[in-house]
Design a protein around this motif. Structure first.
Motif, short mmCIF file in Angstrom:
data_model
loop_
_atom_site.label_atom_id
_atom_site.label_comp_id
_atom_site.label_asym_id
_atom_site.label_seq_id
_atom_site.Cartn_x
_atom_site.Cartn_y
_atom_site.Cartn_z
N ASN A 256 -48.85 -64.66 4.38
CA ASN A 256 -49.49 -65.74 5.25
C ASN A 256 -48.90 -66.72 5.21
O ASN A 256 -48.72 -67.61 6.37
CB ASN A 256 -50.96 -66.02 4.47
CG ASN A 256 -51.93 -64.96 4.60
OD1 ASN A 256 -51.75 -63.73 3.97
ND2 ASN A 256 -52.80 -65.20 5.60
N LEU A 257 -48.02 -67.29 4.29
CA LEU A 257 -47.31 -68.51 4.15
C LEU A 257 -46.28 -68.33 5.34
O LEU A 257 -46.08 -69.16 6.22
CB LEU A 257 -46.65 -68.72 2.97
CG LEU A 257 -45.70 -69.67 2.88
CD1 LEU A 257 -46.38 -71.06 2.99
CD2 LEU A 257 -44.95 -69.86 1.53
N THR B 127 -51.78 -68.99 -1.92
CA THR B 127 -51.81 -68.23 -0.58
C THR B 127 -50.87 -66.98 -1.19
O THR B 127 -50.05 -66.91 -1.93
CB THR B 127 -51.31 -68.98 0.51
OG1 THR B 127 -51.48 -68.21 1.73
CG2 THR B 127 -49.78 -69.31 0.34
N LYS B 128 -51.09 -65.98 -0.04
CA LYS B 128 -50.16 -64.88 -0.21
C LYS B 128 -49.04 -65.19 0.52
O LYS B 128 -48.91 -65.70 1.58
CB LYS B 128 -50.98 -63.73 0.55
CG LYS B 128 -52.23 -63.36 -0.12
CD LYS B 128 -53.16 -62.31 0.62
CE LYS B 128 -54.37 -61.99 -0.22
NZ LYS B 128 -55.34 -61.16 0.57
N ASP C 69 -57.56 -64.87 1.70
CA ASP C 69 -56.14 -64.94 1.75
C ASP C 69 -55.62 -66.08 1.21
O ASP C 69 -54.35 -66.17 0.86
CB ASP C 69 -55.97 -64.97 3.40
CG ASP C 69 -56.24 -63.77 4.00
OD1 ASP C 69 -55.92 -62.71 3.50
OD2 ASP C 69 -57.37 -63.97 5.26
N SER C 70 -56.38 -67.52 1.02
CA SER C 70 -55.86 -68.42 0.35
C SER C 70 -56.92 -69.32 -0.08
O SER C 70 -58.29 -69.09 0.21
CB SER C 70 -55.30 -69.38 1.91
OG SER C 70 -54.52 -68.90 2.42
N ILE D 111 -60.24 -68.84 4.15
CA ILE D 111 -59.95 -69.67 3.12
C ILE D 111 -61.16 -69.82 2.10
O ILE D 111 -62.28 -69.87 2.44
CB ILE D 111 -59.64 -71.13 3.90
CG1 ILE D 111 -58.48 -70.77 4.66
CG2 ILE D 111 -59.38 -72.14 2.65
CD1 ILE D 111 -57.89 -71.92 5.73
N TYR E 185 -52.78 -75.04 -4.31
CA TYR E 185 -53.34 -74.14 -3.31
C TYR E 185 -52.74 -72.83 -3.68
O TYR E 185 -51.61 -72.80 -4.00
CB TYR E 185 -52.62 -74.73 -1.90
CG TYR E 185 -53.03 -76.20 -1.39
CD1 TYR E 185 -53.78 -76.18 -0.70
CD2 TYR E 185 -52.19 -77.02 -2.06
CE1 TYR E 185 -54.24 -77.75 -0.09
CE2 TYR E 185 -52.53 -78.60 -1.66
CZ TYR E 185 -53.51 -78.68 -0.88
OH TYR E 185 -53.63 -79.97 -0.42
N ARG F 175 -49.57 -73.78 4.02
CA ARG F 175 -49.99 -73.60 2.61
C ARG F 175 -51.26 -72.89 2.55
O ARG F 175 -51.75 -72.18 1.50
CB ARG F 175 -49.98 -74.87 1.71
CG ARG F 175 -51.11 -75.87 2.00
CD ARG F 175 -50.88 -77.35 1.54
NE ARG F 175 -50.00 -77.85 2.14
CZ ARG F 175 -49.55 -79.24 1.86
NH1 ARG F 175 -50.18 -79.77 0.92
NH2 ARG F 175 -48.52 -79.66 2.50
N ILE F 176 -52.18 -72.93 3.47
CA ILE F 176 -53.30 -72.12 3.64
C ILE F 176 -53.46 -71.66 5.01
O ILE F 176 -53.35 -72.27 5.80
CB ILE F 176 -54.79 -73.13 3.12
CG1 ILE F 176 -54.69 -74.57 4.03
CG2 ILE F 176 -54.60 -73.44 1.72
CD1 ILE F 176 -55.77 -75.32 3.91
N SER F 177 -54.17 -70.70 4.99
CA SER F 177 -54.25 -69.74 6.19
C SER F 177 -55.30 -68.76 6.37
O SER F 177 -55.62 -68.10 5.06
CB SER F 177 -52.95 -69.34 6.87
OG SER F 177 -52.34 -68.35 6.09
#
Length: 215
Positions: A170-171, A166-167, A121-122, A182, A164, A177-179
């Motif tokens: 998700n953001l 991410t989608k 996802d990230s 990972i 970074y 920025r990351i979730s």
């Protein structure tokens, strides 16, 4: 699927005044990350800034720009505030958040990270520290089972902050920025350095002048 990058470059900088457009080996600092993004598989390269000079220079080097509101451009403003502002105004599916203070990243690094998004996802960039690490005078390894030889030592990663990925969902849902799931993209230690001080400029300029040895 639309993939875009965002480079956050506000005008204020305490450590090095006007850092994001300070000349590094003949080019403004922000040029290097814009160039890496433009030569990657990213479809659109964006710069978010509150500063008209930074916006003008970024456009000169081929980036799209978005004006960042003053209220989220101060010393205490977080990157996430600017990322959320961007996500509300620009359409995308996957976002590559690139730090302008990481001029040593390459387009191939970004492409490798994007390929990893099939499984994660990230994704964030990391580098291996081949040393034993202590935090607050305490080791993060077991002293009683200390491994002496380098080849026996477990890897210790540092977050380089280069970029970074991410989608968008998700953001927005995490405001981070990351979730989610990972992934780590390991980049060479020699390309992991960031610019925060005047000495960093001198050091990284030496590396750039010998860039053929980085690949």
């Amino acid at each position: 699927m639309k993939i875009v990058s965002i480079i956050l470059a506000r005008g204020g900088s305490k450590g090095v005044p006007r850092k994001n457009i300070k000349i590094l080996n003949g080019y403004p600092l922000i040029y290097y990350t814009i160039n890496a993004s433009l030569n990657s598989n990213v479809s659109e390269t964006w710069v978010s800034s509150d500063d008209e000079e930074i916006i003008s220079i970024s456009q000169k080097f081929g980036a799209n720009t978005i004006k960042r509101p003053i209220e989220i451009s101060g010393d205490l403003s977080s990157s996430e505030e600017a990322l959320m502002h961007f996500s509300k105004n620009i359409d995308f599916d996957i976002l590559v958040f690139i730090q302008p203070t990481s001029p040593l990243i390459l387009s191939k690094d970004i492409n490798k990270g994007l390929k990893m998004m099939n499984k994660y996802d990230s994704v964030l960039t990391v580098s291996d520290i081949p040393h034993k690490v202590w935090i607050n005078q305490k080791p993060i390894y077991n002293l009683n089972s200390r491994k002496m030889r380098q080849q026996e030592t477990d890897k210790n990663y540092i977050e380089t902050g280069s970029f970074y990925i991410t989608k968008k969902n998700n953001l927005i849902n995490s405001n981070c920025r990351i979730s989610g799931k990972i992934g780590f993209l390991e980049i060479p230690y020699l390309r992991s350095f960031e610019i925060d001080t005047q000495d960093d400029f001198k050091f990284i300029e030496l590396i750039i002048k010998n860039k053929d040895k980085l690949n």
